[in-house]
Scaffold this motif. Structure first.
Motif, mmCIF file in Angstrom:
data_model
loop_
_atom_site.group_PDB
_atom_site.id
_atom_site.type_symbol
_atom_site.label_atom_id
_atom_site.label_comp_id
_atom_site.label_asym_id
_atom_site.label_seq_id
_atom_site.Cartn_x
_atom_site.Cartn_y
_atom_site.Cartn_z
ATOM 1 N N ILE A 233 0.859 -1.188 0.000
ATOM 2 C CA ILE A 233 0.000 0.000 0.000
ATOM 3 C C ILE A 233 0.888 1.228 0.000
ATOM 4 C CG2 ILE A 233 -1.939 -1.130 1.154
ATOM 5 C CD1 ILE A 233 -1.004 0.146 3.777
ATOM 6 N N ASP A 234 0.320 2.355 -0.412
ATOM 7 C CA ASP A 234 1.098 3.594 -0.417
ATOM 8 C C ASP A 234 1.008 4.267 0.955
ATOM 9 O OD1 ASP A 234 -1.424 4.825 -0.322
ATOM 10 O OD2 ASP A 234 -1.502 5.068 -2.490
ATOM 11 N N ARG A 235 1.762 5.331 1.102
ATOM 12 C CA ARG A 235 1.819 6.012 2.404
ATOM 13 C C ARG A 235 0.468 6.615 2.797
ATOM 14 N NH1 ARG A 235 7.098 9.189 4.320
ATOM 15 N NH2 ARG A 235 8.635 7.526 4.131
ATOM 16 N N GLU A 236 -0.249 7.115 1.808
ATOM 17 C CA GLU A 236 -1.538 7.741 2.117
ATOM 18 C C GLU A 236 -2.499 6.735 2.735
ATOM 19 O OE1 GLU A 236 -5.158 10.181 -0.145
ATOM 20 O OE2 GLU A 236 -3.364 9.578 -1.249
ATOM 21 N N LYS A 237 -2.580 5.549 2.150
ATOM 22 C CA LYS A 237 -3.442 4.493 2.686
ATOM 23 C C LYS A 237 -2.971 4.090 4.080
ATOM 24 C CE LYS A 237 -6.227 0.877 2.795
ATOM 25 N NZ LYS A 237 -7.650 1.036 3.167
ATOM 26 N N TYR A 238 -1.656 3.997 4.262
ATOM 27 C CA TYR A 238 -1.108 3.646 5.577
ATOM 28 C C TYR A 238 -1.468 4.699 6.613
ATOM 29 C CZ TYR A 238 2.322 3.161 9.327
ATOM 30 O OH TYR A 238 2.925 3.061 10.564
ATOM 31 N N PHE A 239 -1.316 5.974 6.264
ATOM 32 C CA PHE A 239 -1.621 7.042 7.213
ATOM 33 C C PHE A 239 -3.094 7.026 7.621
ATOM 34 C CE2 PHE A 239 2.066 9.701 5.347
ATOM 35 C CZ PHE A 239 2.960 9.043 6.164
ATOM 36 N N LEU A 240 -3.987 6.768 6.661
ATOM 37 C CA LEU A 240 -5.419 6.749 6.965
ATOM 38 C C LEU A 240 -5.757 5.619 7.941
ATOM 39 C CD1 LEU A 240 -6.965 7.431 3.430
ATOM 40 C CD2 LEU A 240 -6.986 8.968 5.402
ATOM 41 N N ASP A 241 -5.254 4.418 7.642
ATOM 42 C CA ASP A 241 -5.550 3.281 8.518
ATOM 43 C C ASP A 241 -4.838 3.412 9.860
ATOM 44 O OD1 ASP A 241 -7.113 2.269 6.531
ATOM 45 O OD2 ASP A 241 -5.698 0.751 5.855
ATOM 46 N N ALA A 242 -3.612 3.942 9.850
ATOM 47 C CA ALA A 242 -2.880 4.138 11.103
ATOM 48 C C ALA A 242 -3.589 5.155 11.992
ATOM 49 C CB ALA A 242 -1.454 4.585 10.814
ATOM 50 N N SER A 243 -4.179 6.166 11.385
ATOM 51 C CA SER A 243 -4.921 7.168 12.167
ATOM 52 C C SER A 243 -6.126 6.537 12.848
ATOM 53 C CB SER A 243 -5.367 8.313 11.260
ATOM 54 O OG SER A 243 -4.255 8.981 10.706
ATOM 55 N N GLU A 244 -6.808 5.636 12.125
ATOM 56 C CA GLU A 244 -7.951 4.943 12.729
ATOM 57 C C GLU A 244 -7.491 4.052 13.884
ATOM 58 O OE1 GLU A 244 -11.241 5.164 12.202
ATOM 59 O OE2 GLU A 244 -10.777 6.873 10.909
ATOM 60 N N LEU A 245 -6.393 3.339 13.676
ATOM 61 C CA LEU A 245 -5.881 2.476 14.748
ATOM 62 C C LEU A 245 -5.403 3.300 15.935
ATOM 63 C CD1 LEU A 245 -3.943 -0.253 12.725
ATOM 64 C CD2 LEU A 245 -6.084 -0.520 13.980
ATOM 65 N N ASN A 246 -4.898 4.507 15.678
ATOM 66 C CA ASN A 246 -4.431 5.360 16.776
ATOM 67 C C ASN A 246 -5.585 5.768 17.688
ATOM 68 O OD1 ASN A 246 -2.522 6.831 18.256
ATOM 69 N ND2 ASN A 246 -2.999 8.708 17.122
ATOM 70 N N ARG A 247 -6.782 5.853 17.128
ATOM 71 C CA ARG A 247 -7.953 6.147 17.971
ATOM 72 C C ARG A 247 -8.190 5.005 18.959
ATOM 73 N NH1 ARG A 247 -12.328 8.442 13.479
ATOM 74 N NH2 ARG A 247 -11.012 10.135 12.676
ATOM 75 N N HIS A 248 -8.012 3.782 18.490
ATOM 76 C CA HIS A 248 -8.154 2.641 19.393
ATOM 77 C C HIS A 248 -7.012 2.605 20.407
ATOM 78 C CE1 HIS A 248 -11.503 0.855 17.184
ATOM 79 N NE2 HIS A 248 -10.838 1.062 16.058
ATOM 80 N N VAL A 249 -5.813 3.023 19.968
ATOM 81 C CA VAL A 249 -4.678 3.108 20.891
ATOM 82 C C VAL A 249 -5.013 4.072 22.027
ATOM 83 C CG1 VAL A 249 -2.302 3.921 21.150
ATOM 84 C CG2 VAL A 249 -2.912 2.465 19.215
ATOM 85 N N SER A 250 -5.574 5.217 21.692
ATOM 86 C CA SER A 250 -5.950 6.197 22.719
ATOM 87 C C SER A 250 -7.003 5.631 23.662
ATOM 88 C CB SER A 250 -6.472 7.471 22.049
ATOM 89 O OG SER A 250 -5.495 8.038 21.214
ATOM 90 N N ARG A 251 -7.933 4.876 23.105
ATOM 91 C CA ARG A 251 -9.014 4.316 23.913
ATOM 92 C C ARG A 251 -8.506 3.252 24.884
ATOM 93 N NH1 ARG A 251 -12.250 -0.014 22.644
ATOM 94 N NH2 ARG A 251 -11.388 -0.071 20.533
ATOM 95 N N HIS A 252 -7.538 2.440 24.436
ATOM 96 C CA HIS A 252 -7.061 1.331 25.264
ATOM 97 C C HIS A 252 -5.930 1.728 26.211
ATOM 98 C CE1 HIS A 252 -9.252 -2.179 23.864
ATOM 99 N NE2 HIS A 252 -9.138 -1.743 22.631
ATOM 100 N N ASN A 253 -5.349 2.898 26.030
ATOM 101 C CA ASN A 253 -4.174 3.259 26.812
ATOM 102 C C ASN A 253 -4.373 4.539 27.609
ATOM 103 O OD1 ASN A 253 -1.768 1.319 25.815
ATOM 104 N ND2 ASN A 253 -3.126 1.781 24.104
#
Length: 568
Positions: A233-253
């Protein structure tokens, strides 16, 4: 059939069934498997796990278990092949496919009963309409009325002229429809690419089931990171999905912010989201070795030349890093240098063309000592999957890599890191040889490189993922070293010995460097198939990635001559 409600249409269906779980040999599939197994264990779902390295393994595994199991889950395999045609299942068998390979086979898309495709709800697919691909009209029966016509020969001679015209028009319409269908299918299947990480999709299911945890989230992060490092995948796709996962990181930590941190277990996992250096395994290696064996720094500094090596020493001096500190293990460096080198690297990197040395990534820490970056976990798991140790076979490597993703098996993760270092050394050594000997040549529409039999560490490159990593690294290095601007738009085909006794070679094609960075799409899948059919070359398209296949070494010359002609 496309499924977006994973809970209702997938998990609730298999909840009390015995499931056959077939998983491909890649890190993203490993992570999706870990998440799904965790869910199965929570709900006491009986499952049989079978690793599959290619289509032959897939067919063999299904044949062995088809009599006992009616629900099959495929992870990162099966989407881009006609499952009903390849596996020939009974009518009561249902396949649930979570696969990031694209394009999806159209029969799988439009089968409403036996094939269920698990997708991210945000994914947008461009699928041809059913009417353009499938024709459900029954063919006219030319034999109807034969008995009466044979008894009345006079009537047969007086066939209605309008009837003949209608039949001719129908045949013409059918021919035009077939031509249009072939064109539509060709355009749909022309390029192969990757979509949302399978681990990310399965984690979304865990979240909707309210059974997600930091461990499951970490595995999802590793799966996404694998796609980035593999240039799927390209960086843009990675950044979008990583941003979504970061929301879960904030929720769990958030526990440490809301409660007294002393209430947490010492070994509780904590995930953070911070910039990460594009340096392979530097926390587990020396800084000098990591810079020399990382594609981003090695290619931009051109470390295969004496001038580039001199530039590296100037770069380290500009950072204020003594060579003695850089060449010892990172953990043994003086703490003053270890704490400041990251900022120094970014500041000095701008002067040396390394302005994108950092990428947002995730870190997991449990206890005081164990801290790992997602990049390191991917390198370790990938190396274990393709270990070339003599006493291990494919399934053993798979289970070893699966265990390495768990916190209780840190020794296996450390073992994977050591194997990954050897892989990186073999790759850089091979690239140096290819460049020095001018073995990367332009074949016209693409670049071509061949690894000779007997080359040092050639066994590493008999594995598909490692050869693909070498090919991408080689392409980037060649583009940086070349004075021609044209090579930026040329793909690369790399060939390595697969089995000397059987006389086979492994072939991998990677897109041009410009596309790898922006929109990774490969045309080699269809091109390889057409070339093999045209030349009668003995090939085996066993990989789930159509741009990787095995070829009889004797047929290599005629195959690539025809490939040049096809792509010119």
């Amino acid at each position: 059939m496309l499924i977006s409600d994973l809970r209702k249409e997938f998990y609730d269906v298999i909840l009390h069934k015995h499931v056959l779980l077939m998983v491909a040999f890649d890190v993203d599939a490993l992570c999706a498997c870990k998440i799904l197994i965790s869910l199965f264990q929570c709900d006491s779902v009986h499952y049989t796990l079978v690793p599959v390295s290619g289509q032959q393994d897939l067919e063999r595994a299904f044949l062995e278990h088809s009599e006992q199991i009616k629900h099959v889950v495929l992870i990162n395999c099966g989407a881009n092949i006609n499952l009903l045609d390849v596996l020939q299942p009974e009518d009561d068998v249902t396949f649930f496919v979570c696969d990031s390979h694209r394009p999806i086979d159209l029969v799988n898309v439009y089968n409403d009963t036996q094939v269920k495709l698990l997708l991210d709800s945000t994914e947008q697919l461009t699928i041809p309409s059913y009417e353009d691909i499938f024709n459900d009209e029954e063919s006219d029966s030319d034999d109807s009325g034969n008995e009466s016509e044979s008894s009345q020969p006079d009537k047969r001679r007086r066939l209605d002229e309008e009837s003949i015209v209608r039949k001719l028009e129908k045949k013409r319409a059918r021919r035009l429809w077939e031509e249009s269908r072939q064109k539509i299918i060709f355009q749909y299947e022309e390029f192969s690419f990757y979509s949302t990480s399978a681990a990310y999709v399965i984690y979304q299911l865990a979240w909707k089931l309210s059974k997600d945890s930091n461990d499951l989230l970490w595995w999802s992060i590793i799966g996404l990171t694998d796609q980035l490092l593999s240039k799927k995948i390209d960086r843009e796709k990675y950044f979008l999905d990583a941003s979504e996962l970061n929301r879960h990181v904030s929720r769990h930590n958030r526990l440490g912010q809301e409660e007294d941190a002393t209430q947490q277990s010492v070994n509780a996992m904590k995930i953070t989201f911070n910039p990460e250096l594009q340096l392979a395994l530097y926390r587990h290696w020396s800084l000098f070795d990591s810079i020399c064996h990382s594609s981003y720094t090695a290619c931009n500094l051109r470390l295969w030349t004496a001038r580039g090596f001199k530039k590296l020493h100037e770069f380290l001096a500009d950072m204020g890093m003594p060579l003695t500190q850089c060449k010892q293990k990172f953990t043994a460096m003086d703490i003053a240098y270890r704490e400041t080198f990251c900022d120094s690297l970014q500041n000095s990197g701008k002067k040396y063309g390394l302005d994108q040395i950092t990428v947002p990534s995730f870190y997991a820490q449990f206890g005081y000592k164990n801290k790992f970056c997602a990049f390191d976990a991917v390198h370790a798991a990938s190396a274990l999957l393709e270990s070339i140790e003599k006493d291990k076979v494919g399934d053993a490597n798979f289970l070893e890599a699966l265990d390495a993703l768990s916190r209780v098996h840190l020794d296996k993760l450390e073992c994977g890191l050591e194997i990954s270092k050897r892989q990186h050394k073999a790759i850089v050594s091979q690239i140096r040889t290819l460049l020095d000997m001018n073995h990367v040549v332009s074949a016209g529409p693409f670049l071509y490189a061949y690894i000779q039999e007997g080359t040092l560490d050639v066994k590493f490159f008999s594995k598909a993922n490692c050869l693909a990593l070498l090919a991408r690294f080689t392409l980037e290095a060649f583009v940086k070293m070349s004075k021609s601007k044209k090579v930026k738009n040329l793909p690369l085909v790399m060939v390595a010995p697969l089995n000397f006794e059987q006389g086979t070679s492994l072939v991998v094609g990677v897109p041009p460097l410009m596309e790898l960075e922006n929109s990774p799409r490969s045309l080699f899948g269809r091109a390889f198939e057409q070339t093999a059919e045209k030349t009668g070359s003995r090939v085996l398209h066993d990989s789930f990635d159509p741009s990787i296949f095995a070829l009889k070494t004797e047929d290599r010359s005629k195959f690539f001559d025809a490939l040049v002609s096809l792509l010119s």
